[in-house]
Each structure stands twice: as structure tokens, then as C-alpha cells.
Design a protein around this motif. Sequence first.
Motif, PDB file in Angstrom:
ATOM      1  N   TYR A  75       0.802  -1.220   0.000  1.00  0.00           N
ATOM      2  CA  TYR A  75       0.000   0.000   0.000  1.00  0.00           C
ATOM      3  C   TYR A  75       0.838   1.274   0.000  1.00  0.00           C
ATOM      4  CZ  TYR A  75      -4.311  -2.628   0.915  1.00  0.00           C
ATOM      5  OH  TYR A  75      -5.402  -3.466   0.825  1.00  0.00           O
ATOM      6  N   LYS A  76       2.134   1.166  -0.206  1.00  0.00           N
ATOM      7  CA  LYS A  76       3.019   2.307  -0.008  1.00  0.00           C
ATOM      8  C   LYS A  76       2.697   3.501  -0.890  1.00  0.00           C
ATOM      9  CE  LYS A  76       6.544   0.390  -3.112  1.00  0.00           C
ATOM     10  NZ  LYS A  76       7.927  -0.156  -3.192  1.00  0.00           N
ATOM     11  N   ASP A  77       2.037   3.269  -2.028  1.00  0.00           N
ATOM     12  CA  ASP A  77       1.689   4.378  -2.915  1.00  0.00           C
ATOM     13  C   ASP A  77       0.321   4.976  -2.587  1.00  0.00           C
ATOM     14  OD1 ASP A  77       4.076   4.116  -4.344  1.00  0.00           O
ATOM     15  OD2 ASP A  77       3.200   2.603  -5.675  1.00  0.00           O
ATOM     16  N   ARG A  78      -0.381   4.388  -1.611  1.00  0.00           N
ATOM     17  CA  ARG A  78      -1.725   4.857  -1.278  1.00  0.00           C
ATOM     18  C   ARG A  78      -1.828   5.396   0.143  1.00  0.00           C
ATOM     19  NH1 ARG A  78      -5.844   0.234  -2.645  1.00  0.00           N
ATOM     20  NH2 ARG A  78      -7.315   1.963  -2.373  1.00  0.00           N
ATOM     21  N   ILE A  79      -1.061   4.786   1.059  1.00  0.00           N
ATOM     22  CA  ILE A  79      -1.108   5.202   2.460  1.00  0.00           C
ATOM     23  C   ILE A  79       0.136   4.658   3.150  1.00  0.00           C
ATOM     24  CG2 ILE A  79      -2.370   3.152   3.256  1.00  0.00           C
ATOM     25  CD1 ILE A  79      -3.951   5.000   5.169  1.00  0.00           C
ATOM     26  N   GLU A  80       0.597   5.368   4.169  1.00  0.00           N
ATOM     27  CA  GLU A  80       1.730   4.869   4.951  1.00  0.00           C
ATOM     28  C   GLU A  80       1.206   3.935   6.034  1.00  0.00           C
ATOM     29  OE1 GLU A  80       5.637   6.369   7.497  1.00  0.00           O
ATOM     30  OE2 GLU A  80       4.129   7.842   6.868  1.00  0.00           O
ATOM     31  N   VAL A  81       1.676   2.715   6.008  1.00  0.00           N
ATOM     32  CA  VAL A  81       1.293   1.716   7.007  1.00  0.00           C
ATOM     33  C   VAL A  81       2.436   1.578   8.007  1.00  0.00           C
ATOM     34  CG1 VAL A  81       0.666  -0.690   7.424  1.00  0.00           C
ATOM     35  CG2 VAL A  81      -0.149   0.478   5.360  1.00  0.00           C
ATOM     36  N   LEU A  82       2.116   1.737   9.294  1.00  0.00           N
ATOM     37  CA  LEU A  82       3.122   1.646  10.346  1.00  0.00           C
ATOM     38  C   LEU A  82       2.981   0.325  11.096  1.00  0.00           C
ATOM     39  CD1 LEU A  82       2.851   5.260  11.809  1.00  0.00           C
ATOM     40  CD2 LEU A  82       4.545   4.397  10.176  1.00  0.00           C
ATOM     41  N   LEU A  83       4.117  -0.248  11.454  1.00  0.00           N
ATOM     42  CA  LEU A  83       4.136  -1.481  12.232  1.00  0.00           C
ATOM     43  C   LEU A  83       4.170  -1.143  13.721  1.00  0.00           C
ATOM     44  CD1 LEU A  83       4.458  -4.554  12.631  1.00  0.00           C
ATOM     45  CD2 LEU A  83       6.944  -4.221  12.375  1.00  0.00           C
ATOM     46  N   GLY A  84       3.100  -1.514  14.408  1.00  0.00           N
ATOM     47  CA  GLY A  84       3.028  -1.305  15.848  1.00  0.00           C
ATOM     48  C   GLY A  84       2.544  -2.554  16.549  1.00  0.00           C
ATOM     49  N   VAL A  85       2.446  -2.466  17.847  1.00  0.00           N
ATOM     50  CA  VAL A  85       1.857  -3.528  18.660  1.00  0.00           C
ATOM     51  C   VAL A  85       1.358  -2.874  19.934  1.00  0.00           C
ATOM     52  CG1 VAL A  85       4.053  -4.124  19.803  1.00  0.00           C
ATOM     53  CG2 VAL A  85       2.220  -5.830  19.674  1.00  0.00           C
ATOM     54  N   GLU A  86       0.226  -3.361  20.440  1.00  0.00           N
ATOM     55  CA  GLU A  86      -0.221  -2.923  21.762  1.00  0.00           C
ATOM     56  C   GLU A  86       0.279  -3.953  22.764  1.00  0.00           C
ATOM     57  OE1 GLU A  86      -4.054  -1.465  24.410  1.00  0.00           O
ATOM     58  OE2 GLU A  86      -4.428  -2.653  22.609  1.00  0.00           O
ATOM     59  N   SER A  87       1.198  -3.539  23.571  1.00  0.00           N
ATOM     60  CA  SER A  87       1.869  -4.439  24.490  1.00  0.00           C
ATOM     61  C   SER A  87       1.255  -4.385  25.874  1.00  0.00           C
ATOM     62  CB  SER A  87       3.355  -4.061  24.604  1.00  0.00           C
ATOM     63  OG  SER A  87       4.015  -4.874  25.541  1.00  0.00           O
ATOM     64  N   GLU A 102      12.572  -6.936  20.294  1.00  0.00           N
ATOM     65  CA  GLU A 102      13.842  -6.419  19.773  1.00  0.00           C
ATOM     66  C   GLU A 102      14.162  -6.849  18.333  1.00  0.00           C
ATOM     67  OE1 GLU A 102      17.829  -5.756  18.791  1.00  0.00           O
ATOM     68  OE2 GLU A 102      17.028  -7.771  19.117  1.00  0.00           O
ATOM     69  N   PRO A 103      13.822  -8.081  17.904  1.00  0.00           N
ATOM     70  CA  PRO A 103      14.207  -8.482  16.542  1.00  0.00           C
ATOM     71  C   PRO A 103      13.427  -7.792  15.419  1.00  0.00           C
ATOM     72  CG  PRO A 103      13.815 -10.410  17.948  1.00  0.00           C
ATOM     73  CD  PRO A 103      13.276  -9.223  18.664  1.00  0.00           C
ATOM     74  N   TYR A 104      12.366  -7.074  15.759  1.00  0.00           N
ATOM     75  CA  TYR A 104      11.451  -6.591  14.735  1.00  0.00           C
ATOM     76  C   TYR A 104      11.515  -5.067  14.572  1.00  0.00           C
ATOM     77  CZ  TYR A 104       9.619 -11.261  15.604  1.00  0.00           C
ATOM     78  OH  TYR A 104       9.505 -12.614  15.769  1.00  0.00           O
ATOM     79  N   PRO A 105      11.250  -4.573  13.350  1.00  0.00           N
ATOM     80  CA  PRO A 105      11.391  -3.131  13.069  1.00  0.00           C
ATOM     81  C   PRO A 105      10.125  -2.333  13.387  1.00  0.00           C
ATOM     82  CG  PRO A 105      10.892  -4.283  11.031  1.00  0.00           C
ATOM     83  CD  PRO A 105      10.989  -5.344  12.091  1.00  0.00           C
ATOM     84  N   PHE A 106       9.738  -2.326  14.651  1.00  0.00           N
ATOM     85  CA  PHE A 106       8.525  -1.611  15.037  1.00  0.00           C
ATOM     86  C   PHE A 106       8.681  -0.103  14.851  1.00  0.00           C
ATOM     87  CE2 PHE A 106       7.723  -5.577  17.331  1.00  0.00           C
ATOM     88  CZ  PHE A 106       6.413  -5.802  16.942  1.00  0.00           C
ATOM     89  N   ASP A 107       7.637   0.512  14.316  1.00  0.00           N
ATOM     90  CA  ASP A 107       7.594   1.970  14.262  1.00  0.00           C
ATOM     91  C   ASP A 107       7.259   2.548  15.625  1.00  0.00           C
ATOM     92  OD1 ASP A 107       8.053   2.778  11.423  1.00  0.00           O
ATOM     93  OD2 ASP A 107       6.396   1.379  11.087  1.00  0.00           O
ATOM     94  N   TYR A 108       6.492   1.806  16.407  1.00  0.00           N
ATOM     95  CA  TYR A 108       6.129   2.249  17.754  1.00  0.00           C
ATOM     96  C   TYR A 108       5.542   1.057  18.504  1.00  0.00           C
ATOM     97  CZ  TYR A 108       1.417   2.163  15.855  1.00  0.00           C
ATOM     98  OH  TYR A 108       0.256   1.745  15.252  1.00  0.00           O
ATOM     99  N   ILE A 109       5.573   1.154  19.821  1.00  0.00           N
ATOM    100  CA  ILE A 109       4.955   0.169  20.698  1.00  0.00           C
ATOM    101  C   ILE A 109       4.071   0.917  21.680  1.00  0.00           C
ATOM    102  CG2 ILE A 109       5.343  -1.656  22.396  1.00  0.00           C
ATOM    103  CD1 ILE A 109       8.100  -2.104  21.124  1.00  0.00           C
ATOM    104  N   ILE A 110       2.818   0.499  21.751  1.00  0.00           N
ATOM    105  CA  ILE A 110       1.869   1.066  22.714  1.00  0.00           C
ATOM    106  C   ILE A 110       1.954   0.251  23.993  1.00  0.00           C
ATOM    107  CG2 ILE A 110      -0.543   1.578  23.232  1.00  0.00           C
ATOM    108  CD1 ILE A 110      -1.062   1.660  20.202  1.00  0.00           C
ATOM    109  N   GLY A 111       2.218   0.907  25.103  1.00  0.00           N
ATOM    110  CA  GLY A 111       2.239   0.229  26.393  1.00  0.00           C
ATOM    111  C   GLY A 111       0.922   0.435  27.116  1.00  0.00           C
TER     112      GLY A 111
END
Length: 270
Positions: A75-87, A102-111
Motif C-alpha cells: 500500500y506504499k503508494d496509497r497510504i503509509e502503514v506503520l508497524l506497531g503492537v499494543e503491548s 527487539e528483533p522486529y522493526p517496530f515503528d512504535y509500541i503502545i504500552g
Amino acid sequence: MKFDLHTHHDRCGHASDKISDYIESAIESGMQVIGISDHSPYFAHELDQPQPGIAMARSDFPNYVAEVLRLKDKYKDRIEVLLGVESDFYVDQIELYRASYEPYPFDYIIGSVHQTRGVSIFNRNRWKDKDEAQQVVEKKHYYELILHSVNSGLFQVLGHIDAMKGYYPEFANIAGAESEIDEALKAVAANDISIEINTSGKTKYCGGWYPSDAILERALHFGVDVTFGSDAHVPDRVGDEWELVQKRLSEIGFKHWVFFRQKQKIVVPL
């Protein structure tokens, strides 16, 4: 710029539809950025998926990350998709969770603090037979855990920081924990992270959003940054009440809000 950092999907067991459905809904809503942030597995449990209706299996976590990354590219040409997780946040398990992410390229983590003393924050029965003093103790404990989560250094976003009121609206009126709330907010500012305005409170008994205007006013006073999360569990709720939140934040006095890309804060003027 419209963004929503808090969305779920069917992998967690209590949301509907696929990740792509949430992305498509975001596009239809005119969003430029959509974050996918399903519930973390119970990393410390001996079973792979101890509660299928609450969180994904531990063994499925790499598949979740891979799917989001694939869709990010698609979808990179239509919308920016971010990799997150609710932890989930457990004081005694923080290093295990840190190592698991740690092994993964998260854009953000919700605590998010979802349990205190082993009981769900959404369990209204926890308040039965508690007198006023005991209720104050429980509220203080909740915000002490939130403070610990901030100081862990693991999270970029704090999830729904007064969600205990979800099925017990009187939680908001329990007086006596103001110092603990302020200490948590000051730590958020000091750690240069953010709290979310989460519009899913409207789906609970309390109605409205998390957190309350009173907490948002305190957050502004302490220089806390805010972000937006619908906490959508169905695609139609992506971006729910985004414009109303934007307007209310401006009325309170905020000048900007933020989202995170590769764990770097992106400031967006209101």
C-alpha cells in the motif's frame, strides 16, 4: 495529516476482519497514515495461546509482523502503514517483552496496563465491597504501574491511561490519586513519549474518550505530547471522531500532536 495509531484485527480473537480491511477503511476515511497495533501475545505463559479471545498465539507473532510489513509495501503508494503492537505491561516481565520485540522493526509500541493485581482493569466486579479508602489505593496502584511502564523505556505511546473507568465510570471520580497521575504525566514528558486520545471509550459504559479532559489539561500543563488512536476492533471505527478530537485538543490549548515512524516522533500541527 490524518493518522490513527491504534487498530486491531481478527488475529487477537476479539476483533473482526483482516489487517487489509483496516487499511482500506483508513484510505476511504482520507487518512495518510495508519498504524496496525494488535495485542501482544502472552510471552511469559507456558501455553502458546492461553486466551484465544484476548491475544494472538506466541508462535503467530512473527506472522503478524511479516503480514504488516508485506502490506506496508503493498500500500506504499496509497497510504503509509506503520508497524506497531499494543503491548501488555507487567513489571516482572518487562525484560522478556523487551527481548521479544527487539528483533522486529517496530515503528512504535503502545504500552497498556490491562491488569492490576491479576485482575482486568475492565472487570467491574473488582470494585465490589471496596470502601472509599480501598478504591483510592487501587487507583494509586494503577497509576504507579503506568509510571513504571513509562520509565521502562520500551514504549513510545501509552494506551488509554484512564481506561479503568470503561465499565466503572465512577473510577473517574475517585479522588486521592492526583499525585500519582501527575508523576506519570511528568515522566511521559521527561521520556519524550506520548499518551493517546483513545476514542473507544464511547463503546464502553463510560462513553466518551480516554483520557478525560481533566487529565488532558494536566498533560498540557506538564508538556506531554498526545497522539490519536481509535482502538478500532472493526474496520468502520478507523479514525472514529478524529476531527472532534482535533477540535477538542485545540480548545484545551494543544498546538500539535504526534505519531511515530521508526520510533522517531513526527510532529503534526493541529
